[in-house]
Each structure stands twice: as structure tokens, then as C-alpha cells.
Design a protein around this motif. Structure first.
Motif, PDB file in Angstrom:
ATOM      1  N   MET A 117       1.046  -1.273   0.096  1.00  0.00           N
ATOM      2  CA  MET A 117      -0.446  -0.168   0.070  1.00  0.00           C
ATOM      3  C   MET A 117       0.953   1.427  -0.172  1.00  0.00           C
ATOM      4  SD  MET A 117      -2.487   0.564   3.068  1.00  0.00           S
ATOM      5  CE  MET A 117      -3.847  -0.485   2.875  1.00  0.00           C
ATOM      6  N   ILE A 128       2.306   4.845   0.893  1.00  0.00           N
ATOM      7  CA  ILE A 128       2.543   5.592   2.245  1.00  0.00           C
ATOM      8  C   ILE A 128       0.660   6.719   2.440  1.00  0.00           C
ATOM      9  CG2 ILE A 128       3.757   6.967   3.988  1.00  0.00           C
ATOM     10  CD1 ILE A 128       6.183   5.693   2.284  1.00  0.00           C
ATOM     11  N   GLU A 184      -1.847   4.725   2.846  1.00  0.00           N
ATOM     12  CA  GLU A 184      -2.361   4.401   4.886  1.00  0.00           C
ATOM     13  C   GLU A 184      -2.053   5.098   5.517  1.00  0.00           C
ATOM     14  OE1 GLU A 184       1.546   2.280   7.147  1.00  0.00           O
ATOM     15  OE2 GLU A 184       1.180   1.564   5.251  1.00  0.00           O
ATOM     16  N   LYS A 185      -1.707   6.348   5.657  1.00  0.00           N
ATOM     17  CA  LYS A 185      -1.941   7.323   6.472  1.00  0.00           C
ATOM     18  C   LYS A 185      -3.310   7.912   6.378  1.00  0.00           C
ATOM     19  CE  LYS A 185       2.982   9.512   6.638  1.00  0.00           C
ATOM     20  NZ  LYS A 185       3.478  11.038   6.497  1.00  0.00           N
ATOM     21  N   PHE A 228      -5.268   5.882   5.306  1.00  0.00           N
ATOM     22  CA  PHE A 228      -6.880   5.308   6.574  1.00  0.00           C
ATOM     23  C   PHE A 228      -6.856   5.064   7.264  1.00  0.00           C
ATOM     24  CE2 PHE A 228      -6.600   0.339   8.079  1.00  0.00           C
ATOM     25  CZ  PHE A 228      -7.984   0.347   6.977  1.00  0.00           C
ATOM     26  N   TYR A 229      -5.137   4.770   8.573  1.00  0.00           N
ATOM     27  CA  TYR A 229      -5.007   5.188   9.225  1.00  0.00           C
ATOM     28  C   TYR A 229      -5.059   6.885   9.911  1.00  0.00           C
ATOM     29  CZ  TYR A 229      -3.296   0.869   9.543  1.00  0.00           C
ATOM     30  OH  TYR A 229      -3.039  -0.606   9.140  1.00  0.00           O
TER      31      TYR A 229
END
Length: 96
Positions: free
Chosen positions: A1, A3, A6-7, A9-10
Motif C-alpha cells: 500500500m 504511504i 496508509e496514512k 486509512f489510519y
């Protein structure tokens, strides 16, 4: 995924927290605002100053909501431009 994804998503992608305008006019305006607020703090009674602070807070909330809407609209426009450029489609969905 990636970066960035991912950031996102979280919930760790918060561009508003890292934004620091370097525009000299922006910095000058903030200094003037601080000076005026300090001046009012000295002139007004505690109750009057509290009312002024409440007004400033409301203006900040309003500005934040507007900025969020402008950011979202700008992001959408950027995405539409990317779709058109990379997809060979115009905004109506017709092929060119």
C-alpha cells in the motif's frame, strides 16, 4: 500500500496541522490581530473581553468550516482534472 493511502486509512494524514503560511501579508495581519487583541484586553472589562473572545472563537469556527469546504472542493476539482488528463474523458464522461 502507498504511504499516503496508509496514512489516510489510519487517520494520520492531517494537512491542516502542518500548514504554516509564509506569506508576509499573512504574518503581518496576525501580528496586527495580536496587537489589537492585547489592546482590547487592557481596555475592556473582564465580561466585555470574554464576549470578544467568544466572538473570536465563533469566527474561528466559521473560518475552519469554510476552509474545510474549500479544501474539499479544491481536492475534488484536482481529482476531476487528473481523471480528465489521464483518462481521456471530459467532465461529462464523453470520450474525446
Amino acid at each position: 500500500m502507498s504511504i499516503v493511502l496508509e496514512k489516510l486509512f489510519y487517520g494520520n494524514l492531517r494537512p491542516n496541522e502542518s500548514l504554516q503560511p509564509v506569506n508576509s501579508e499573512y504574518l503581518s495581519l496576525n501580528r496586527k490581530i495580536s496587537t489589537l487583541i492585547d489592546s482590547y484586553h487592557k481596555k475592556l472589562s473582564r465580561e466585555e473581553y470574554d464576549e470578544l473572545e467568544n466572538l473570536i472563537d465563533l469566527l474561528g469556527q466559521s473560518t475552519s468550516i469554510y476552509s474545510s469546504a474549500a479544501y474539499t472542493e479544491g481536492f475534488r476539482l484536482g481529482a476531476m482534472v487528473m481523471i480528465e488528463v489521464f483518462g481521456g474523458m471530459n467532465l461529462k464522461g464523453d470520450e474525446q
